[in-house]
Scaffold this active site. Sequence first.
Site, mmCIF file in Angstrom:
data_model
loop_
_atom_site.group_PDB
_atom_site.id
_atom_site.type_symbol
_atom_site.label_atom_id
_atom_site.label_comp_id
_atom_site.label_asym_id
_atom_site.label_seq_id
_atom_site.Cartn_x
_atom_site.Cartn_y
_atom_site.Cartn_z
ATOM 1 N N GLU A 38 0.829 -1.189 0.000
ATOM 2 C CA GLU A 38 0.000 0.000 0.000
ATOM 3 C C GLU A 38 0.879 1.259 0.000
ATOM 4 O O GLU A 38 1.740 1.424 0.860
ATOM 5 C CB GLU A 38 -0.876 -0.084 1.257
ATOM 6 N N ASP A 50 -0.548 -1.766 6.134
ATOM 7 C CA ASP A 50 -0.452 -1.366 7.542
ATOM 8 C C ASP A 50 -1.406 -2.181 8.394
ATOM 9 O O ASP A 50 -2.448 -2.628 7.931
ATOM 10 C CB ASP A 50 -0.837 0.113 7.694
ATOM 11 N N ASP A 53 -3.347 -1.074 10.523
ATOM 12 C CA ASP A 53 -4.394 -0.210 11.086
ATOM 13 C C ASP A 53 -5.664 -0.313 10.242
ATOM 14 O O ASP A 53 -5.741 -1.131 9.324
ATOM 15 C CB ASP A 53 -3.907 1.239 11.183
ATOM 16 N N ASP A 83 -7.088 1.673 8.014
ATOM 17 C CA ASP A 83 -6.934 1.951 6.586
ATOM 18 C C ASP A 83 -6.256 0.795 5.861
ATOM 19 O O ASP A 83 -6.665 0.397 4.776
ATOM 20 C CB ASP A 83 -6.077 3.210 6.390
#
Length: 659
Positions: free
Chosen positions: A443, A521, A523, A525
């Site tokens: 990403e 990641d 997280d 997102d």
Amino acid sequence: MNESLQQFAAPAVNGYGADSIQVLEGLEAVRKRPAMYIGDVGVKGLHHLVYEVVDNSIDEALAGYCSHITVEIYPDNSVSVEDDGRGIPTGMNTKEKKSALEMVMTILHAGGKFDKNTYKVSGGLHGVGVSCVNALSSDLHVTVQREGKIFEQAYKIGIPQYPVREIGLSDKTGTRVHFHPDASIFITLVYNRDILESRLRELAYLNKGVKIVMIDRRETDDEGTFYSKTFYSQGGITEFLEMLDSNAARNPLIPKPIYANVLDTATNVAVEVSLTYNDSYSEHIYSYVNNINTIEGGTHVAGFRRALTRVFKSYGDKQNHFEKAKVEIEGDDYREGLSAIISVKVPEPQFEGQTKTKLGNNEVSGIVDTTVAKVLEAYLEENPREAKNIIQKVILAAQARAAARKARELVQRKSVLSGGGLPGKLADCSERNPERCELYLVEGDSAGGTAKQGRDRSFQAILPLRGKILNVEKAMEHRIYENEEIRNMYTALGVTVGTAEDPKALNLAKLRYHKVIIMTDADVDGSHIATLILTFIYRYMAPLVEQGHIYIAQPPLYQVKKGKENAYAWTEDQRRLQIERLAGGKEDSVSVQRYKGLGEMNASQLWETTMNPETRTLKQVTIESAAEADRIFSMLMGDEVAPRREFIESHAKYARLDV
Ligand code: 0RA
């Protein structure tokens, strides 16, 4: 794990004859090869134990004798399942000189012998019944209320500790099974409530009227009340369907789903179907056989599709709708925006296919076809306005398909014309043998940059993807082939669409990497992006998943540092352990860094923790995990993707890739 059962058996089965040796051999087979019976000995197999017991209670419900099932998780991660069915029979079997209860609990496949004329959802997929759970439990205790009395028996690794005994009186009926999964068999013993809940919720929808209560005694609120949730549906699969569509923000084109429910008395096959159309561009058919999700479809789905195509074609032709629109309609066009649940109950299901989730029984196809055709014809006749909405959607789909074909051809031509020219953003590896090559889908450009520095360029390639890739659930097909990030994936992978036999099939002959690793990641997102990528791959490149090419990288959550020493942690427990190890638990003499994104690691940290085959952990995405995640979360959770990724990861096969 492979202790000989006989060794333990001697004191417990005193006085038993040759029969009990056979019983022990059966149970020992289960303990020797548990994966053959419950799939695996990880998270999945552990949860399978609960399903196996619940399925027996569901069987009682299907037979019409049970309406309440309670599943409880205890702080020691043992589980009990209680129902208000007839209770497992307890009488003596004169031939075996044993209680029927003992036989059901200790002999593989014995359950069915007592009660023939019903469908068995239990014993469906891997199932061999509750005796298998017994064999894999260090301790199991069963209580039966029946004929005015309460009976009990306890077992260790499947071996009875005493003969079935009466312990009191009761005017109720039912069965309670409380088991402790055997720590010497299972890799993990901790139950995941979300996984159990999603299955229990599904069972409640598939078996309307059955109330399933789940209590988690590991968690209490401020008042000391245990966590509990009730699953119950009066509307059954129609309610299920409406919930799935509404959670995924798909808007219906007709006010109420079309519903069929028929029992074929000649074969005892029961068919229940609910279908609707919505404004999305994809097809969602969820099919079940005896409550098992048949992700590979089968004869029930074939019969359903055939009826749908035939009835709509004949209706549209008769009314001259298609002629007026001047489009050629194909089978797929009738299913754009279709959402359906097909649930059949079959007395002796034949499961086929790679994951044994494809129904093979030929007779079912005709039964579903006839049932659906009849209900659909009547519906179109009686609801001309709704019929027109659907036909218009079909025509739009046909027009969009023509546009999609053009876009697809563009993708193909491009990769041919450019002589297999690779995307500019791809940092390729030097190795040319695809079996040794890995592609990281990363990403964002910045994490992509770190990955490029950190990788071993001899066999690891990096393709950075910009921001959020297209949500293929909500986009028309031609938009998907026009999307740059998606086109880059096709070209980088060396995968094309269309073979001689099937214009939509995936051509993997020139696949350039045998490991495709999604690295985002840890997280919200990152989860969203990982989920979008996975949804795309599952829907458009399923063979890559089926052949085991898709993996999820596992970046660490923490770095724990003391002086020159430095360690990584993936879970809270590991973090504590590392602090303990480096500083005797004193968090302030150590520095603990929480990684929120890949970008917070430098190239060598990323290599060390996440990319180095010697030290990293990868999770392999299986077709079941991808399908299950798609089924449960594009739907049950709508746009909330974090739990969706978590679900995929917990179901994905644990793969430590030094193999
Ligand atoms: C065999 C025969 C009958 C019921 C059952 C098994 C039974 C098994 C389980 C397992 C969990 N709950 C259960 N409830 C029932 C039929 C008994 C009869 O004919 O009365």
